[in-house]
Design a protein around this motif. Structure first.
Motif, PDB file in Angstrom:
ATOM      1  N   TRP A   1       0.836  -1.195   0.000  1.00 41.52           N
ATOM      2  CA  TRP A   1       0.000   0.000   0.000  1.00 41.52           C
ATOM      3  C   TRP A   1       0.876   1.252   0.000  1.00 41.52           C
ATOM      4  CZ3 TRP A   1       1.279   2.960   4.119  1.00 41.52           C
ATOM      5  CH2 TRP A   1       1.808   2.315   5.239  1.00 41.52           C
TER       6      TRP A   1
ATOM      7  N   LYS B   1     -11.062  -1.074  -1.117  1.00 43.88           N
ATOM      8  CA  LYS B   1     -11.601   0.269  -1.350  1.00 43.88           C
ATOM      9  C   LYS B   1     -12.348   0.784  -0.125  1.00 43.88           C
ATOM     10  CE  LYS B   1     -12.015  -0.106  -6.390  1.00 43.88           C
ATOM     11  NZ  LYS B   1     -12.950  -0.104  -7.550  1.00 43.88           N
TER      12      LYS B   1
ATOM     13  N   ALA C   1      -9.775   1.607   2.602  1.00 43.23           N
ATOM     14  CA  ALA C   1      -9.028   2.815   2.233  1.00 43.23           C
ATOM     15  C   ALA C   1      -9.855   4.072   2.498  1.00 43.23           C
ATOM     16  CB  ALA C   1      -8.629   2.743   0.760  1.00 43.23           C
TER      17      ALA C   1
ATOM     18  N   ARG D   1      -4.866  10.086  -0.765  1.00 45.95           N
ATOM     19  CA  ARG D   1      -5.618   8.838  -0.907  1.00 45.95           C
ATOM     20  C   ARG D   1      -4.777   7.666  -0.426  1.00 45.95           C
ATOM     21  NH1 ARG D   1      -6.357   8.750  -6.987  1.00 45.95           N
ATOM     22  NH2 ARG D   1      -4.443   9.958  -6.824  1.00 45.95           N
TER      23      ARG D   1
ATOM     24  N   GLN E   1      -4.005   3.920  -0.925  1.00 44.38           N
ATOM     25  CA  GLN E   1      -4.175   3.009  -2.057  1.00 44.38           C
ATOM     26  C   GLN E   1      -3.496   1.678  -1.778  1.00 44.38           C
ATOM     27  OE1 GLN E   1      -2.501   5.148  -5.390  1.00 44.38           O
ATOM     28  NE2 GLN E   1      -4.438   6.148  -5.872  1.00 44.38           N
TER      29      GLN E   1
ATOM     30  N   ASP F   1      -2.079  -1.782  -3.625  1.00 44.46           N
ATOM     31  CA  ASP F   1      -1.576  -2.198  -4.936  1.00 44.46           C
ATOM     32  C   ASP F   1      -2.235  -3.521  -5.310  1.00 44.46           C
ATOM     33  OD1 ASP F   1      -0.244  -2.607  -7.250  1.00 44.46           O
ATOM     34  OD2 ASP F   1       1.745  -2.878  -6.368  1.00 44.46           O
TER      35      ASP F   1
END
Length: 509
Positions: free
Chosen positions: A88, A333, A336, A363, A365, A367
């Motif tokens: 991440w 998602k 996050a 943000r 995120q 991977d």
């Protein structure tokens, strides 16, 4: 005035003390374990109470389900741990300013230094089954920066819903309304495993019924196995027998099945009938149905959990694994989003100050991009390029998960023409020749890699071209000494001496 992501003002005193430290009754509570003696009417009552705002019994039941059902724990553990293994990063918003880039880099460094960040992700995903997960932040001031010292998971049974909307989570403090959660004090993750408000959003509400029916089947199977193969014992007592004599006969009938011995009063008899018959298959079918239902609800399929040997194929397993990847993307998602609101935003506001536009926040995120098949692209890309298709190099690097070079590191090159033929000839020669002296191989390798000599000779050659006599060249040589970089040459000599030492020791041995 500092406000949180929802516009609630912050009182800085709340950062120095955790909110639950003032609610000592919560720390001294013990679970009621509502799964003990659970029946369909009792389960329906627990679920109905949760819909009305009292979620304590439901949360305690969900905790019991994880502890008592190994299959359920294994399947939900797969889904929760999958996200903790993903790389991440904190990325700046679109079209970032230099300040936004610097803030994203600062957040990356801050979170990378947190040793228990993976545990935080795991605890947040407890919301998959229960609908929500609340982690209390323990803030500390390090130098001039506020940072979380610990992420404390709090039991879901510590919370209740507000009586008006039944959508806001509050701490149980003994009042009907409950105590609102402090701004910047919590990471509240509400996971959308299914649509519905908080009390009905957890996946375990769907799994509660298979869990209950599986328990019935396992209990009945245990009772069946206890008497399977044992003959039916029928005790006979004469007319007029007293209650004590009947009880004595009953104890003898029960114990003789396992102990193969017993005593009864004279005048009574025990008649052995045919051994108990039956099969375990109905109980096994019920257990398998319950476990498959759990796997479907949690992982989207059954072939990644267990195979029956009939319908399981590699193709179907791959399809089910793709479903698991879709669930992973959805979980990532949602997590996050919660981290962006309840962790990144407080860190920026407390340490960098200023009013924050929620649309311009960094943000978080994961991977989740998987590398494509290298073999397929290695064959297709040259043909497409030869046909005239314009393919950006950055697109190919992203697809194959190959990072772009930073400009300083060596890169692999393509061998063409004579170089490719020479390389093939060297490979063929190496396959046929006898083992050579390692010192000879070392000398040849170092001679072929003597690149720094050319770098050193270039300034000398340029000076020689500008001088008209050898005396002038000799006198001006000291001028180019500062231009000569001997670090690469010294490194190569050191490597050669080290390799020669090892080769000599190897040959001696």
């Amino acid at each position: 005035m500092i406000v949180d992501i929802h516009g609630r003002p912050l009182e800085r005193e709340t950062l120095k003390e955790q909110q639950t430290s003032r609610l000592s009754q919560l720390h001294s509570e013990y679970a009621d374990h509502p799964s003990n003696g659970l029946t369909p009417p009792r389960l329906a009552q627990i679920l109905r109470a949760a819909e009305q705002g009292d979620i304590r019994a439901q949360c305690e039941l969900f905790q019991d389900m994880e502890e008592k059902d190994a299959h359920l724990l294994a399947e939900i553990g797969k889904r929760r741990r999958a996200l903790t293994t993903i790389e991440w990063q904190v990325a700046p918003p679109r079209n970032p300013t230099p300040t936004e880039k610097a803030e994203a880099e600062w957040l990356n460094e801050m979170l990378q230094d947190l040793g228990d960040f993976e545990d935080l992700l795991f605890d947040m995903l407890d919301a998959i089954g229960k609908g929500f997960s609340c982690i209390e932040l323990d803030w500390q001031l390090v130098g001039r920066e506020w940072m979380p010292a610990a992420f404390n998971y709090r039991e879901s049974s510590w919370f209740q819903l507000d009586p008006q909307t039944r959508t806001e989570l509050r701490l149980r403090d003994g009042t009907p309304e409950g105590e609102a959660l402090n701004p910047f004090g919590w990471i509240v993750h509400q996971h959308k495993a299914k649509s519905g408000y908080v009390a009905r959003g957890g996946l375990y509400r769907v799994l509660a019924w298979p869990y209950l029916f599986k328990n019935y089947a396992v209990r009945d199977l245990a009772e069946f196995l206890e008497v399977y193969g044992l003959p039916l014992r029928l005790g006979k007592y004469p007319p007029g027998a007293s209650a004590q004599e009947k009880a004595t006969l009953l104890r003898a009938v029960v114990s003789i099945g396992h102990n193969a011995a017993g005593i009864i009063p004279e005048g009574m008899a025990i008649d052995f009938k045919e051994a108990a018959k039956g099969t375990h298959e109905p109980f096994d079918w019920m257990v398998q149905w319950a476990e498959k239902s759990m796997s479907k609800a949690i992982l989207g399929g059954t072939l990644t959990s267990q195979a029956d040997g009939k319908s399981a194929t590699h193709a179907l397993g791959a399809v089910h694994n793709e479903v698991r990847h879709d669930l992973l993307r959805s979980d990532a998602k949602q997590v996050a989003t919660s981290l962006r609101q309840y962790l990144l935003y407080p860190l920026l506001v407390l340490n960098k100050g200023g009013e924050r536009d929620p649309r311009r926040l960094p943000r978080f995120q994961f991977d989740l991009v998987e590398a494509e098949d290298l073999g397929v692209y290695a064959e297709a890309l040259p043909k497409l390029v030869t046909a005239g298709m314009q393919i950006p190099a950055s697109w190919a690097h992203d697809k194959l998960r190959i990072p772009l070079p930073n400009g300083k590191e060596p890169i692999l090159g393509k061998l063409v023409g004579a170089e490719q033929g020479a390389a093939a000839a060297r490979v063929a020669a190496l396959k046929t020749q006898q083992p050579a002296d390692p010192l000879d191989d070392l000398a040849e390798q170092l001679a072929g890699d003597w690149q720094p000599v050319a770098a050193l000779a270039e300034p000398v050659q340029q000076l020689l071209a500008r001088c008209k006599t050898l005396e002038e060249f000799r006198d001006r040589l000291p001028e180019i000494i500062p231009q000569l970089d001997v670090d690469d040459l010294a490194e190569l000599i050191a490597q050669g001496m080290f390799a020669a030492n090892l080769a000599g020791r190897s040959g001696a041995a």
